[in-house]
Design an enzyme around this catalytic site. Structure first.
Site, mmCIF file in Angstrom:
data_model
loop_
_atom_site.group_PDB
_atom_site.id
_atom_site.type_symbol
_atom_site.label_atom_id
_atom_site.label_comp_id
_atom_site.label_asym_id
_atom_site.label_seq_id
_atom_site.Cartn_x
_atom_site.Cartn_y
_atom_site.Cartn_z
ATOM 1 N N CYS A 91 0.836 -1.211 0.000
ATOM 2 C CA CYS A 91 0.000 0.000 0.000
ATOM 3 C C CYS A 91 0.872 1.263 0.000
ATOM 4 O O CYS A 91 1.535 1.558 0.995
ATOM 5 C CB CYS A 91 -0.914 -0.045 1.223
ATOM 6 N N CYS A 94 -0.052 3.863 2.696
ATOM 7 C CA CYS A 94 0.368 3.386 4.020
ATOM 8 C C CYS A 94 1.822 3.766 4.298
ATOM 9 O O CYS A 94 2.181 4.123 5.422
ATOM 10 C CB CYS A 94 0.221 1.866 4.124
#
Length: 168
Positions: A91, A94
């Protein structure tokens, strides 16, 4: 001379992983190595801080959740409020949010902890807390969910979110 170089190279690349592969009966050294959690250095001496710099122990700002039992012990049963960062290695957002969260938590100087939960490793926790997208951040105090958000926030919004969790 060539044999000497090969021997030195082998010793240099020897790792704890190699030692863990040794049979337990070869020596008590391999058994003690198996229980060790810290990396060892066979070549370089232990480094110490210069006398002019004071050595202070620093409390960890964040930690990775190992399993459900670890989550219960370090998050749900924590005396401190805890920020839980549900993330994934793949991600992109993230990877941007994680360091920002750690910085916001560090500003609180030990008044809040941060747990990092990789949803690929701990799918059960992600399902239990209704995580359907990453990054998801959940604020928890005394085992109860106080607040949460999904996605990226700017530094000011993160500071405000963490301060609200701490109660300032």
């Amino acid at each position: 001379m060539m044999a000497h170089r090969l021997l030195v190279r082998r010793i240099w690349t020897l790792s704890v992983k190699d030692l863990r592969c040794l049979p337990a009966s070869t020596s008590s050294f391999s058994t003690s190595m198996r229980s060790s959690t810290t990396p060892l250095s066979f070549i370089s001496p232990k480094r110490t801080l210069p006398r002019s710099l004071p050595h202070t122990s620093r409390r960890e700002v964040s930690f990775n959740v190992q399993d459900h039992e670890d989550f219960t012990e370090r998050v749900i049963n924590s005396d401190l409020p805890v920020l839980i960062d549900f993330h994934a290695q793949w991600c992109g957002p993230c990877k941007i949010l994680g360091p920002r969260l750690e910085k916001a938590v560090a500003k609180q100087k030990g008044k809040v902890a941060m747990a990092k939960v990789d949803i690929d490793d701990h799918t059960d926790l992600a399902i239990e807390y209704g995580v359907s997208a990453v990054p998801t951040v959940i604020a928890m105090r005394g085992g109860d969910v106080i607040d949460q958000f999904v996605g990226i926030k700017d530094d000011e919004a993160l500071d405000s979110f963490v301060s609200k969790l701490v109660g300032q």
